[in-house]
Design a protein around this motif. Sequence first.
Motif, PDB file in Angstrom:
ATOM      1  N   GLU A 142       0.865  -1.186   0.000  1.00 37.80           N
ATOM      2  CA  GLU A 142       0.000   0.000   0.000  1.00 37.80           C
ATOM      3  C   GLU A 142       0.905   1.241   0.000  1.00 37.80           C
ATOM      4  O   GLU A 142       1.003   1.966   0.978  1.00 37.80           O
ATOM      5  CB  GLU A 142      -0.943  -0.050   1.199  1.00 37.80           C
ATOM      6  CG  GLU A 142      -1.890  -1.245   1.128  1.00 37.80           C
ATOM      7  CD  GLU A 142      -2.893  -1.298   2.274  1.00 37.80           C
ATOM      8  OE1 GLU A 142      -3.362  -0.223   2.712  1.00 37.80           O
ATOM      9  OE2 GLU A 142      -3.199  -2.412   2.723  1.00 37.80           O
ATOM     10  N   TYR A 143       1.551   1.443  -1.141  1.00 36.46           N
ATOM     11  CA  TYR A 143       2.630   2.421  -1.235  1.00 36.46           C
ATOM     12  C   TYR A 143       2.167   3.861  -1.074  1.00 36.46           C
ATOM     13  O   TYR A 143       2.879   4.676  -0.480  1.00 36.46           O
ATOM     14  CB  TYR A 143       3.379   2.251  -2.550  1.00 36.46           C
ATOM     15  CG  TYR A 143       3.872   0.839  -2.773  1.00 36.46           C
ATOM     16  CD1 TYR A 143       4.605   0.169  -1.788  1.00 36.46           C
ATOM     17  CD2 TYR A 143       3.596   0.158  -3.951  1.00 36.46           C
ATOM     18  CE1 TYR A 143       5.042  -1.128  -1.979  1.00 36.46           C
ATOM     19  CE2 TYR A 143       4.039  -1.142  -4.152  1.00 36.46           C
ATOM     20  CZ  TYR A 143       4.760  -1.781  -3.161  1.00 36.46           C
ATOM     21  OH  TYR A 143       5.196  -3.057  -3.355  1.00 36.46           O
ATOM     22  N   THR A 144       1.000   4.192  -1.573  1.00 39.58           N
ATOM     23  CA  THR A 144       0.503   5.565  -1.434  1.00 39.58           C
ATOM     24  C   THR A 144       0.201   5.874   0.024  1.00 39.58           C
ATOM     25  O   THR A 144       0.539   6.958   0.515  1.00 39.58           O
ATOM     26  CB  THR A 144      -0.740   5.780  -2.319  1.00 39.58           C
ATOM     27  OG1 THR A 144      -0.370   5.508  -3.679  1.00 39.58           O
ATOM     28  CG2 THR A 144      -1.261   7.195  -2.214  1.00 39.58           C
ATOM     29  N   LYS A 145      -0.408   4.935   0.732  1.00 34.36           N
ATOM     30  CA  LYS A 145      -0.662   5.125   2.164  1.00 34.36           C
ATOM     31  C   LYS A 145       0.660   5.213   2.926  1.00 34.36           C
ATOM     32  O   LYS A 145       0.783   6.006   3.863  1.00 34.36           O
ATOM     33  CB  LYS A 145      -1.509   3.985   2.719  1.00 34.36           C
ATOM     34  CG  LYS A 145      -2.955   4.018   2.285  1.00 34.36           C
ATOM     35  CD  LYS A 145      -3.730   2.866   2.913  1.00 34.36           C
ATOM     36  CE  LYS A 145      -5.182   2.884   2.497  1.00 34.36           C
ATOM     37  NZ  LYS A 145      -5.919   1.755   3.112  1.00 34.36           N
ATOM     38  N   ALA A 146       1.622   4.409   2.525  1.00 31.77           N
ATOM     39  CA  ALA A 146       2.943   4.462   3.162  1.00 31.77           C
ATOM     40  C   ALA A 146       3.549   5.850   2.979  1.00 31.77           C
ATOM     41  O   ALA A 146       4.040   6.449   3.940  1.00 31.77           O
ATOM     42  CB  ALA A 146       3.866   3.398   2.566  1.00 31.77           C
ATOM     43  N   LEU A 203      10.669   6.469   3.526  1.00 28.28           N
ATOM     44  CA  LEU A 203       9.939   7.098   2.428  1.00 28.28           C
ATOM     45  C   LEU A 203      10.629   6.804   1.103  1.00 28.28           C
ATOM     46  O   LEU A 203       9.959   6.544   0.096  1.00 28.28           O
ATOM     47  CB  LEU A 203       9.808   8.602   2.651  1.00 28.28           C
ATOM     48  CG  LEU A 203       9.124   9.378   1.519  1.00 28.28           C
ATOM     49  CD1 LEU A 203       7.714   8.857   1.246  1.00 28.28           C
ATOM     50  CD2 LEU A 203       9.105  10.870   1.851  1.00 28.28           C
ATOM     51  N   ALA A 204      11.939   6.820   1.086  1.00 28.14           N
ATOM     52  CA  ALA A 204      12.674   6.515  -0.153  1.00 28.14           C
ATOM     53  C   ALA A 204      12.319   5.122  -0.659  1.00 28.14           C
ATOM     54  O   ALA A 204      12.168   4.914  -1.863  1.00 28.14           O
ATOM     55  CB  ALA A 204      14.178   6.648   0.072  1.00 28.14           C
ATOM     56  N   MET A 205      12.169   4.175   0.250  1.00 23.41           N
ATOM     57  CA  MET A 205      11.774   2.826  -0.176  1.00 23.41           C
ATOM     58  C   MET A 205      10.380   2.836  -0.795  1.00 23.41           C
ATOM     59  O   MET A 205      10.142   2.206  -1.826  1.00 23.41           O
ATOM     60  CB  MET A 205      11.845   1.851   0.999  1.00 23.41           C
ATOM     61  CG  MET A 205      13.266   1.558   1.441  1.00 23.41           C
ATOM     62  SD  MET A 205      13.373   0.231   2.673  1.00 23.41           S
ATOM     63  CE  MET A 205      12.888   1.090   4.165  1.00 23.41           C
ATOM     64  N   HIS A 246      10.504   4.385  -4.201  1.00 22.77           N
ATOM     65  CA  HIS A 246      11.039   3.404  -5.147  1.00 22.77           C
ATOM     66  C   HIS A 246       9.908   2.490  -5.631  1.00 22.77           C
ATOM     67  O   HIS A 246       9.772   2.231  -6.822  1.00 22.77           O
ATOM     68  CB  HIS A 246      12.162   2.588  -4.505  1.00 22.77           C
ATOM     69  CG  HIS A 246      12.516   1.361  -5.265  1.00 22.77           C
ATOM     70  ND1 HIS A 246      13.278   1.378  -6.400  1.00 22.77           N
ATOM     71  CD2 HIS A 246      12.155   0.067  -5.060  1.00 22.77           C
ATOM     72  CE1 HIS A 246      13.389   0.147  -6.870  1.00 22.77           C
ATOM     73  NE2 HIS A 246      12.716  -0.670  -6.073  1.00 22.77           N
ATOM     74  N   ASN A 247       9.117   2.005  -4.686  1.00 20.17           N
ATOM     75  CA  ASN A 247       8.000   1.131  -5.045  1.00 20.17           C
ATOM     76  C   ASN A 247       6.980   1.841  -5.926  1.00 20.17           C
ATOM     77  O   ASN A 247       6.291   1.206  -6.721  1.00 20.17           O
ATOM     78  CB  ASN A 247       7.301   0.593  -3.792  1.00 20.17           C
ATOM     79  CG  ASN A 247       8.201  -0.305  -2.971  1.00 20.17           C
ATOM     80  OD1 ASN A 247       8.399  -0.064  -1.787  1.00 20.17           O
ATOM     81  ND2 ASN A 247       8.761  -1.339  -3.575  1.00 20.17           N
ATOM     82  N   LEU A 248       6.880   3.155  -5.788  1.00 15.64           N
ATOM     83  CA  LEU A 248       5.965   3.961  -6.598  1.00 15.64           C
ATOM     84  C   LEU A 248       6.604   4.390  -7.921  1.00 15.64           C
ATOM     85  O   LEU A 248       6.042   5.209  -8.638  1.00 15.64           O
ATOM     86  CB  LEU A 248       5.506   5.193  -5.808  1.00 15.64           C
ATOM     87  CG  LEU A 248       4.541   4.907  -4.647  1.00 15.64           C
ATOM     88  CD1 LEU A 248       4.446   6.107  -3.712  1.00 15.64           C
ATOM     89  CD2 LEU A 248       3.167   4.528  -5.188  1.00 15.64           C
ATOM     90  N   GLN A 249       7.786   3.848  -8.219  1.00 11.74           N
ATOM     91  CA  GLN A 249       8.520   4.144  -9.453  1.00 11.74           C
ATOM     92  C   GLN A 249       8.981   5.603  -9.521  1.00 11.74           C
ATOM     93  O   GLN A 249       9.197   6.142 -10.603  1.00 11.74           O
ATOM     94  CB  GLN A 249       7.676   3.796 -10.698  1.00 11.74           C
ATOM     95  CG  GLN A 249       7.151   2.367 -10.720  1.00 11.74           C
ATOM     96  CD  GLN A 249       8.269   1.331 -10.633  1.00 11.74           C
ATOM     97  OE1 GLN A 249       9.227   1.393 -11.374  1.00 11.74           O
ATOM     98  NE2 GLN A 249       8.139   0.384  -9.714  1.00 11.74           N
ATOM     99  N   ALA A 272      13.431   9.206  -4.673  1.00  5.12           N
ATOM    100  CA  ALA A 272      13.949   8.265  -3.678  1.00  5.12           C
ATOM    101  C   ALA A 272      15.463   8.421  -3.527  1.00  5.12           C
ATOM    102  O   ALA A 272      15.985   8.492  -2.410  1.00  5.12           O
ATOM    103  CB  ALA A 272      13.589   6.834  -4.072  1.00  5.12           C
ATOM    104  N   MET A 273      16.153   8.489  -4.649  1.00  8.92           N
ATOM    105  CA  MET A 273      17.615   8.647  -4.611  1.00  8.92           C
ATOM    106  C   MET A 273      18.003   9.974  -3.967  1.00  8.92           C
ATOM    107  O   MET A 273      18.984  10.043  -3.209  1.00  8.92           O
ATOM    108  CB  MET A 273      18.199   8.555  -6.025  1.00  8.92           C
ATOM    109  CG  MET A 273      18.263   7.149  -6.568  1.00  8.92           C
ATOM    110  SD  MET A 273      19.425   6.108  -5.653  1.00  8.92           S
ATOM    111  CE  MET A 273      20.971   6.942  -5.979  1.00  8.92           C
TER     112      MET A 273
END
Length: 171
Positions: free
Chosen positions: A92-96, A117-119, A122-125, A130-131
Motif C-alpha cells: 500500500e505504497y501511497t498510504k505508506a 519514504l525513499a523505499m 522506489h516502489n511507486l517508481q 527516492a535517490m
Amino acid sequence: MGTKLMQDRLHTAIQMREAGQAQEARTLLLELLALYPNDAELNYQTAWVHDNLGLERESVPFYLCAINLGLSKDSLQGALLGLGSTYRALGEYTKAEQMLRRGMQEFPQDRAFPIFLAMALHNLQRHAEAMQLLLTNLAETTAEPSILRYKKALLFYAPQLDKTWANDEKE
C-alpha cells in the motif's frame, strides 16, 4: 493509561517483546486490550508486537486506533514510522508515502522517515525522488571520511540526478 496493575502488565509485555518472546507478549497485550480498548499506548504496543511477529495486516487497525486516540510524542513517532513501514510492506505504497511524509513533517529531525519514504517512493517508481532522499541523508549524516570528501557534490547532484552538463551542441 488506567490502573497501576495494567501499567505493570503492559511493561511486562514490552519486556517480553524486547526479550524475543513476541508471541507471549501478544497474548498478554490482547488480554489487556480486551479490558482497555481505548488506551492509545496499549494499541500502539499491540500493533508493534504484531509487526514483530510478521502479522503486518493485523497490526494496521491497532496503529490507526493508537494514532487516533492520541499518543505521547515518542510513541507517535514510532507509530507513524511503524504504520508507514507496514503499509509499504503490504504493498500500500501511497498510504505508506502519506504516513511517512506526515512523520517527516511532525518529526523533521528523525532521519528514519526519509529513508523509509525513499523505499516507498522506489516502489511507486519515483526513483529520482527516492535517490535524492537517500543521497541527501547519507551526505548529511555519514561519518565515513571517504564519503564526507564528496558531501558538497552529493548534495549538489542529489536533486538533479538526471541533468547532464555536457557541452555537446546539437546540429
